[in-house]
Motif scaffolding. Sequence first.
Motif, short mmCIF file in Angstrom:
data_model
loop_
_atom_site.label_atom_id
_atom_site.label_comp_id
_atom_site.label_asym_id
_atom_site.label_seq_id
_atom_site.Cartn_x
_atom_site.Cartn_y
_atom_site.Cartn_z
N UNK A 27 -7.54 8.56 8.90
CA UNK A 27 -6.79 7.76 7.94
C UNK A 27 -6.55 6.39 8.55
N UNK A 28 -7.04 5.36 7.87
CA UNK A 28 -6.93 4.01 8.44
C UNK A 28 -6.54 3.00 7.37
N UNK A 29 -5.94 1.94 7.82
CA UNK A 29 -5.58 0.85 6.92
C UNK A 29 -6.32 -0.42 7.34
N UNK A 30 -7.39 -0.75 6.65
CA UNK A 30 -8.06 -2.01 6.97
C UNK A 30 -7.27 -3.19 6.40
N UNK A 31 -7.49 -4.36 6.97
CA UNK A 31 -6.87 -5.56 6.42
C UNK A 31 -5.48 -5.80 6.94
N UNK A 32 -4.79 -6.73 6.28
CA UNK A 32 -3.58 -7.27 6.89
C UNK A 32 -2.28 -6.83 6.23
N UNK A 33 -2.34 -6.06 5.14
CA UNK A 33 -1.04 -5.72 4.53
C UNK A 33 -0.32 -4.69 5.38
N UNK A 34 1.00 -4.77 5.34
CA UNK A 34 1.79 -3.95 6.25
C UNK A 34 2.40 -2.73 5.61
N UNK A 35 1.86 -2.31 4.47
CA UNK A 35 2.49 -1.20 3.74
C UNK A 35 1.78 0.11 4.09
N UNK A 36 2.33 0.85 5.02
CA UNK A 36 1.62 2.05 5.47
C UNK A 36 2.27 3.34 4.99
N UNK A 37 3.21 3.20 4.04
CA UNK A 37 3.91 4.41 3.62
C UNK A 37 2.98 5.40 2.94
N UNK A 38 2.17 4.87 2.03
CA UNK A 38 1.24 5.74 1.32
C UNK A 38 0.31 6.46 2.28
N UNK A 39 -0.20 5.69 3.24
CA UNK A 39 -1.14 6.28 4.22
C UNK A 39 -0.45 7.39 5.00
N UNK A 40 0.82 7.16 5.35
CA UNK A 40 1.54 8.18 6.12
C UNK A 40 1.82 9.43 5.29
N UNK A 41 2.17 9.23 4.03
CA UNK A 41 2.43 10.37 3.15
C UNK A 41 1.17 11.22 3.03
N UNK A 42 0.04 10.55 2.82
CA UNK A 42 -1.22 11.27 2.68
C UNK A 42 -1.57 11.99 3.99
N UNK A 43 -1.38 11.28 5.11
CA UNK A 43 -1.70 11.87 6.42
C UNK A 43 -0.91 13.16 6.61
N UNK A 44 0.38 13.10 6.26
CA UNK A 44 1.22 14.28 6.44
C UNK A 44 0.80 15.42 5.50
N UNK A 45 0.46 15.05 4.28
CA UNK A 45 0.05 16.08 3.31
C UNK A 45 -1.23 16.79 3.78
N UNK A 46 -2.14 16.02 4.35
CA UNK A 46 -3.39 16.62 4.81
C UNK A 46 -3.14 17.53 6.01
N UNK A 47 -2.24 17.07 6.89
CA UNK A 47 -1.87 17.95 8.00
C UNK A 47 -1.28 19.26 7.46
N UNK A 48 -0.41 19.13 6.48
CA UNK A 48 0.22 20.34 5.93
C UNK A 48 -0.78 21.22 5.22
#
Lengths: 154, 345
Positions: A27-48
């Motif tokens: 799970x990666x965030x390319x580019x310069x925006x600093x909004x990583x909440x969605x990425x983290x939610x997805x990362x956690x869901x996949x772990x679960x």
Amino acid sequence: MGAYELRAVEEVDSLIERSRPKIRVLIAKPGLDGHDRGAKVVARALRDAGMEVIYTGLRQTPTMIAEAALQEDVDVVGLSILSGAHMALIPRVLRALKERGLEDLPVFVGGIIPPDDAEALKAMGVWEVFGPGTETRAVVQAIQESLQARTAHD
Amino acid sequence: MTDLPLDDDSQQLLDQARLGNRRAIARLLTHLETGGPQGQALLAALLPQVGQAYVIGFTGPPGAGKSTLIARTARLLRERAAPIAVVAVDPTSPLSGGALLGDRLRMRELVSDSDFFIRSMASRGHPGGIAHATQDVVMALDALGFPLILVETVGAGQAQVDVAQFAHTVVLVEAPGMGDEIQALKAGLTEIADIIVVNKADRPDVKRTVQAIRAALLGTVRAGEGLHHPPADALDIPQAEGGWVVPVLEVSALNGQGLDELISALALHRDYLVTHHRWETHHRRWVRSQIETWLQRRIWALVQTHLDKGALDHAVAAVMAQETDFTTVAQALLEDTLKRLRSSD
């Protein structure tokens, strides 16, 4: 004695093998925006959902993403973009993956992507595009389907 | 060497990995992690080349700054030993079997540089804190020609001891404000660590933590060693009677303070291992632990294969109901397994 040993070892091997396969996701965030909440939610869901998630965080260049995918030998790449730069960034990520022989990896994109852009991205080879409000269950399911399709293709 | 032949795909993968093809290396590591006959055959094929690399383990509590410290250390060591492999182990969730591996987050300066190869691993249910396959992966990276391998492990209590099984040098990383934990570790401290780093030395309270560690070290000196010396002496370590005096270093991975001292201490410890013939001892211990681990794995798998479904649950229930104790139950399960093995002969 010898016969039982042989059978026991085979049984153990099959047992070990069955207990192990894990889906590995980058799970990666390319580019310069600093909004990583969605990425983290997805990362956690996949772990679960039982997957091993390699989370690389913000401001990843296409080269960094492709290198991480290669070194970690992941099965799937998930990209999160909220900056609006997806049409510029994603082709570069796909190219960087291709340069490393990873063009067969399913790539998923999440973020605020207009429908026309989503279609264009899919035409470029992106497996699926997820907009705001997507249930994490849908992401898990899409990943599993993409891997089944790939195995069937092989 | 082994009764497990490599199939054509595995042989090709091995050839490519030996040529330094990074994708092949990554895929090979996956095979080792997955286990199974081909993973074992690959490992067996790699074994003869094992024993060249210098392996440094970084362990310590979560939040001590291990990943950042490893990234800085790796950059400083690249001139001496490239390519450098980093293996970062994080816990597997016991509930889902999944894992969130976030160590790359703090190693971004190493990511797109061909001098470095980073691999994240999940502990996959191994209680010791080290991924079951971590030893295999480290061994393979060694055999594939990485001269330096840095291993990061989640350290919580006794789990840290695991890393000493296969790292030549164990660096225990602590952070200011963890004094209580030091007290808890007191007895085992010198058994775990060859070098102690108090990271985040840019923060207040660092002196107190250093003092707590030094106090804990006093009186727990290993055989043949003098008393612990203050860190000012760390680079001029007296090595009387074959002893190694554990240096306590103040480091800030963030601003670079103390990193040169850490590099020097690592070089000294490596020299110490070589000049005191510990390198070979170490390798022998490693091989031994491989055999032991393998036996443990196989025996446990054998028991699992031969037990009736639910036998373990019944045993748990019996102990919970205080009908028996767990030693008796475990003994009975083992005997049951052995009996079945004999009768299946």
